[in-house]
Design an enzyme around this catalytic site. Sequence first.
Site, PDB file in Angstrom:
ATOM      1  CD  GLU A  55     -76.011 -35.984  33.319  1.00 46.71           C
ATOM      2  OE1 GLU A  55     -74.626 -36.062  32.446  1.00 46.71           O
ATOM      3  OE2 GLU A  55     -75.847 -36.987  33.084  1.00 46.71           O
ATOM      4  N   GLY A 115     -65.286 -45.099  30.269  1.00 49.09           N
ATOM      5  CA  GLY A 115     -66.252 -45.048  31.932  1.00 49.09           C
ATOM      6  C   GLY A 115     -67.409 -46.293  31.518  1.00 49.09           C
ATOM      7  CB  THR A 116     -70.621 -46.690  33.132  1.00 44.95           C
ATOM      8  OG1 THR A 116     -70.561 -46.049  33.852  1.00 44.95           O
ATOM      9  CG2 THR A 116     -72.175 -47.767  33.012  1.00 44.95           C
ATOM     10  CB  VAL A 117     -70.955 -45.251  27.749  1.00 40.88           C
ATOM     11  CG1 VAL A 117     -71.851 -44.929  26.954  1.00 40.88           C
ATOM     12  CG2 VAL A 117     -72.541 -44.368  28.990  1.00 40.88           C
ATOM     13  CD  GLU A 143     -80.899 -41.916  18.139  1.00 40.19           C
ATOM     14  OE1 GLU A 143     -81.120 -41.720  16.633  1.00 40.19           O
ATOM     15  OE2 GLU A 143     -81.976 -41.426  18.556  1.00 40.19           O
ATOM     16  CG  ASP A 180     -79.353 -34.518  30.730  1.00 43.43           C
ATOM     17  OD1 ASP A 180     -78.726 -34.719  30.413  1.00 43.43           O
ATOM     18  OD2 ASP A 180     -80.538 -35.350  30.931  1.00 43.43           O
ATOM     19  CE  LYS A 185     -80.749 -35.937  27.857  1.00 45.92           C
ATOM     20  NZ  LYS A 185     -81.386 -36.371  28.841  1.00 45.92           N
ATOM     21  CB  ALA A 203     -66.615 -50.640  30.727  1.00 45.71           C
TER      22      ALA A 203
HETATM   23  N1  HSE Z   1     -79.214 -37.820  33.931  1.00 45.88           N
HETATM   24  C1  HSE Z   1     -79.813 -38.232  32.721  1.00 45.88           C
HETATM   25  C2  HSE Z   1     -80.952 -38.211  33.698  1.00 45.88           C
HETATM   26  C3  HSE Z   1     -78.978 -38.975  32.016  1.00 45.88           C
HETATM   27  O1  HSE Z   1     -81.223 -38.504  34.394  1.00 45.88           O
HETATM   28  O2  HSE Z   1     -81.494 -38.878  32.275  1.00 45.88           O
HETATM   29  C4  HSE Z   1     -78.789 -39.001  30.511  1.00 45.88           C
HETATM   30  O3  HSE Z   1     -78.819 -37.446  30.263  1.00 45.88           O
END
Ligand code: HSE
Length: 444
Positions: free
Chosen positions: A204, A27-29, A143, A215, A219, A31
Amino acid sequence: MSSTVQELNRTGKGEGQPVGVALLGFGTVGAEVFRLLTEHADDYTHRIGGPVEVRGIAVSDLAKQRPGVPEELLTDDARALIARDDVDLVVEVIGGIDYPRELVLDALNAGKSVVTANKALVAAHADGLAEAADAAGVDLYYEAAVAAAIPVVGMLRRSLAGDHIQRISGIVNGTTNFILDAMESTGATYDDALAEATRLGYAEADPTADVEGHDAASKAAIMASLGFYTRVNFEDVYCEGISNVTSEDIAAANQAGYTIKLLAICERLTREDGTEAVNARVHPTLVPKEHPLATVSESYNAIFVEAEAAGSLMFYGNGAGGYPTASAVVGDIVGASRNIVYGGRAPEDNTYAKLPIADAGEALTCYHIDMQVDERTGVLAAISSEFAKQGVSLRTVRQEGSEEDARLIVVTHTARESALREIVNTLTSLDVVKEVNSVLRLDS
Ligand code: HSE
């Protein structure tokens, strides 16, 4: 895994030897990771001590056009790619939890190091993954899982490994910061700001994970685990999102000198018996305008760390997007590849402290309570006596509105969350309180 593979993991392949990489996801990452590995190949060879060679790229749709990618690298059989003898390192940038977990475990169990950007996977299954990595003597690096290229994981695992972290508070979700910032600075409605965040690609695919704080909670689980050497999983994190934050809340906060941010807070707390516990939570928070986190605008992220010897540190930048995420992934590829070439690694997800996880009610916080009340003698006394009964003192009380429709905004001093919750429950049942409009926490 054969003993030869284990031996090789200890001694390394040797300087100049190639590191074979399997890239799972394009995907974006994915690529961007491929582009960086291709365009800066010479630099990485010098930084690692041997070249990184992409052996294959696992994708779900082989028919999709991918200009610049040699067709022979593409496969839809991720398992076969992982199992190849010439693959030393597996890079997972697929997303989701169950399928990538199987692939990552396959790789680790086969004695291959793994780099992943997958916060949901790590926050849900870190124990099992770390065990598999330790058993095989390989690296599990992630990371990119926390705030993309802002070096949070490396900072907690290595840079601050000599310190004693007290608290980590951060803006770790760009979408919600963008929405709250737009509501405050442009007067945008919540819905318009969310639509704009989605259009710009911050949110997302399902923005629920962003706006309900999931999300950020993933983290927070990762940061708390690393910062306090204690396994904290996603479900250990108390979580409230921003979908109930109104323009009135933002205006009231502003008037009192605060800005509202969705904070992930991870802290050590001391229980009444003197022992320590870990608390991790995510919720909208009133941050004093003079605090460095209050100045973080748009979709930027920032992580504020308070440590015994280092003092206060802040890490700031883009916490999302294909390029910054790829930067972190490739940084991990370089780190893991060095170990593959020269040998040596140590378990990095150390949870020796095993602190108990505190219940959300044990957290120390301040409440900002906004309510509609009757305007008659004795109302203030009735309300303040409920705070006194719980031993909670009031910092400020502000009243606005007309005789029929008075609005009272109360800010407390620091108290246990459980006591504050009980007060709010009682307030809602008092005759003099028509409605509790909102309850927000305040970071003092
Ligand atoms: N959707 C997340 C954000 C991207 O808005 O920070 C990375 O987790």
